[in-house]
Design an enzyme around this catalytic site. Structure first.
Site, PDB file in Angstrom:
ATOM      1  CG  HIS A 165     -75.606 -26.228  36.537  1.00  0.00           C
ATOM      2  ND1 HIS A 165     -76.334 -27.015  35.688  1.00  0.00           N
ATOM      3  CD2 HIS A 165     -76.499 -25.711  37.420  1.00  0.00           C
ATOM      4  CE1 HIS A 165     -77.618 -26.956  36.020  1.00  0.00           C
ATOM      5  NE2 HIS A 165     -77.737 -26.166  37.069  1.00  0.00           N
ATOM      6  CG  ASP A 373     -66.738 -29.340  31.639  1.00  0.00           C
ATOM      7  OD1 ASP A 373     -67.624 -28.687  32.216  1.00  0.00           O
ATOM      8  OD2 ASP A 373     -66.726 -29.531  30.405  1.00  0.00           O
TER       9      ASP A 373
HETATM   10  O1  F6P Z   1     -72.707 -24.208  33.758  1.00  0.00           O
HETATM   11  C1  F6P Z   1     -71.987 -23.073  33.684  1.00  0.00           C
HETATM   12  C2  F6P Z   1     -72.628 -21.931  32.915  1.00  0.00           C
HETATM   13  O2  F6P Z   1     -72.304 -20.678  33.359  1.00  0.00           O
HETATM   14  C3  F6P Z   1     -74.126 -22.049  32.947  1.00  0.00           C
HETATM   15  O3  F6P Z   1     -74.700 -21.201  33.882  1.00  0.00           O
HETATM   16  C4  F6P Z   1     -74.492 -21.834  31.527  1.00  0.00           C
HETATM   17  O4  F6P Z   1     -75.234 -22.938  31.112  1.00  0.00           O
HETATM   18  C5  F6P Z   1     -73.240 -21.899  30.694  1.00  0.00           C
HETATM   19  O5  F6P Z   1     -72.192 -21.992  31.573  1.00  0.00           O
HETATM   20  C6  F6P Z   1     -73.144 -20.761  29.697  1.00  0.00           C
HETATM   21  O6  F6P Z   1     -72.590 -19.629  30.270  1.00  0.00           O
HETATM   22  P1  F6P Z   1     -73.110 -18.161  30.025  1.00  0.00           P
HETATM   23  O7  F6P Z   1     -74.499 -18.090  30.566  1.00  0.00           O
HETATM   24  O8  F6P Z   1     -72.149 -17.299  30.750  1.00  0.00           O
HETATM   25  O9  F6P Z   1     -73.095 -17.941  28.535  1.00  0.00           O
END
Ligand code: F6P
Length: 475
Positions: A165, A373
């Site tokens: 992602h 991003d």
């Molecule tokens: O897409 C990056 C990401 O780490 C995803 O896994 C998640 O949707 C988002 O950022 C939020 O991050 P975290 O789970 O660390 O709060």
């Protein structure tokens, strides 16, 4: 004792479950987890009889598997030390900076790496229990890069896909990781690897070739007699679902209320981000503050809502960023707000989907200014909610979204003057020009929504010949 739990033909694994556990006054409560991954995968999972393996968001023992919104959720336990070393440490203080252009320096600790391996192994073992014979297993994101190879070792019968992602870094940055060979080996346990952009897939292939000596051809990599495919497949959102929410009269009424609360300004701007240094919030505030200083516009004619969703609050770089942002907001408001009108309304909170849809409808200009991003689904959400084809998206060229949304007001956020110019252009362009752009942006998101993305990913995963077929062909 044998495990008698049900198994599933479709299983996904992500660091987090779609809901986070929080201990409230009335006992355990489950709240929707933050981030784009959950937004996207939530709609992909709806209507499929699949299981989701992930962490519950709190340290300690894992709750028993349970069902939520038609999904079978299988929590994985993380101890407090693992949250610190695997999640806050290796995932978000080693990998995250390396994969985002080292906007802040990365930290390397062997203890963090050990915890990352242990937790990835735990995910692989849980997946092996939950997946039915020959199941499709879809692993997500940078927190779980070792899972594909670990799972293949236990369950060679399942088909394994992985999607990143976030960006995949250029080889010069990836090479800094002392454990780079293990990460590549972990990923190459998959049959198909999906990335947000072709450029990310190429970065990965280059790392395979240059650092580990693998042979690559087109978008495939040869791995011990198998072929692994790595390709760009940009993620999206559920356009129809969000658009219908935006058309809800209650949401439209709420959008009007929001504008009224600012005294119906001529220009209402909006920023919506996790509070993360990759999002360029400081650059955005600098540009906005300078525009106020230059007298380009003044409150109450203009206002900015900045939503900063709390994120990774125990990681040092995030603490520093929060202080900086809050100081800057204080300066701007101190210098440019009036008794009646606030220059920046800063909200360090998250909001539900209906409130977000109302904010997107209320905002004339959406500021999306990341320094790097993977995609940025907020940009896609904004255009989806512009049901009257108006409004303007000011979008950083360093987002994955910029590849598809070229009709936005594209800018380089490091170039503050350039960013200011783009904001002014977005405000001053004729309504016809803004509509022309917005129609094309909306077409781009409508025609490539999250269902299409998931369908393409799963088709690509099924199209890779099985190990047996590849061996037979090679024999
Ligand atoms: O897409 C990056 C990401 O780490 C995803 O896994 C998640 O949707 C988002 O950022 C939020 O991050 P975290 O789970 O660390 O709060």
């Amino acid at each position: 004792m044998s495990d008698t739990r049900p198994t599933y033909d479709f299983v996904i694994a992500a660091n987090r479950l779609p809901v986070d556990r929080a201990e409230g006054e009335n006992g355990t409560e489950w709240k929707r987890s933050p981030g784009g991954l959950v937004t996207a995968m939530d709609s992909v999972m709806r209507g499929r009889d699949g299981a989701w393996v992930g962490w519950s968001g709190e340290p300690g023992e894992a709750p028993e598997p349970f069902d939520d919104s038609g999904m079978h959720l299988h929590p994985v336990a993380l101890s407090a030390e693992e949250v610190r070393d695997y999640y806050e440490g290796f995932s978000n203080d080693t990998l995250w900076p390396i994969y985002h252009d080292v906007i802040v320096p990365a930290t390397f600790h062997r203890r963090w790496w050990a915890a990352y391996r242990t937790v990835n192994q735990r995910f692989a073992e849980e997946l092996a229990k939950v997946a039915a014979e020959g199941a499709t297993v879809w692993v997500h994101d940078y927190q779980l890069q070792l899972v594909p190879a670990m799972l293949r070792k236990i369950r060679p019968d399942v088909r394994i896909g992985w999607f990143n992602h976030i960006p995949f870094p250029p080889v010069e940055l990836f090479a800094q990781l002392p454990w780079r060979g293990h990460l590549i080996g972990g990923l190459l346990g998959a049959d198909f690897l999906g990335f947000q952009r072709e450029d990310d897939a190429w970065n990965f292939q280059r790392a395979c070739r240059q650092l580990e000596g693998y042979e690559t051809e087109g978008d495939t990599i040869r791995v011990e007699g198998r072929t692994v495919r790595a390709a760009g497949l940009p993620i999206s959102i559920d356009f129809a679902d969000l658009e219908s929410l935006a058309r809800d009269p209650e949401v439209q009424k709420r959008a009007e209320e929001i504008r009224e609360s600012f005294g119906n300004p001529q220009v209402l701007m909006l920023g919506v981000d996790r509070l993360d240094y990759t999002k360029g919030i400081r650059h955005r505030l600098k540009a906005y503050g300078e525009l106020l200083r230059d007298g380009e516009f003044t409150p109450p004619d203009v206002a900015l809502i900045q939503i900063a969703v709390p994120s990774r609050e125990r990681v040092e770089a995030y603490k520093t960023l929060k202080d900086e942002i809050e100081l800057t907001v204080g300066h701007i408001n101190g210098d440019y707000s009036t008794v009646e009108a606030t220059a920046v309304r800063y909200l360090h909170q998250s909001f539900d989907r209906a409130e977000m849809a109302a904010m997107y409808q209320a905002a004339d200009i959406m500021l999306v200014t990341p320094l790097r991003d993977g995609m940025n689904l907020v940009a896609k959400e904004y255009v989806t909610c512009r049901i009257h084809d108006d409004g303007a998206l000011v979008l950083s060229e360093f987002t994955g979204a910029a590849t598809e949304l070229g009709d936005a007001y594209i800018h380089n956020p490091h170039d503050i003057q350039g960013l200011k110019n783009r904001i002014v252009q977005a405000i001053k362009d004729s309504p016809e020009e803004r509509t022309r752009r917005m129609k094309r942006l909306r077409d781009a998101v409508r025609s490539h929504d999250v269902q299409k993305w998931a369908g393409e990913f799963l088709d690509a995963l099924q199209a890779v010949p099985s190990d047996e077929a590849q061996k037979a062909a090679g024999a």
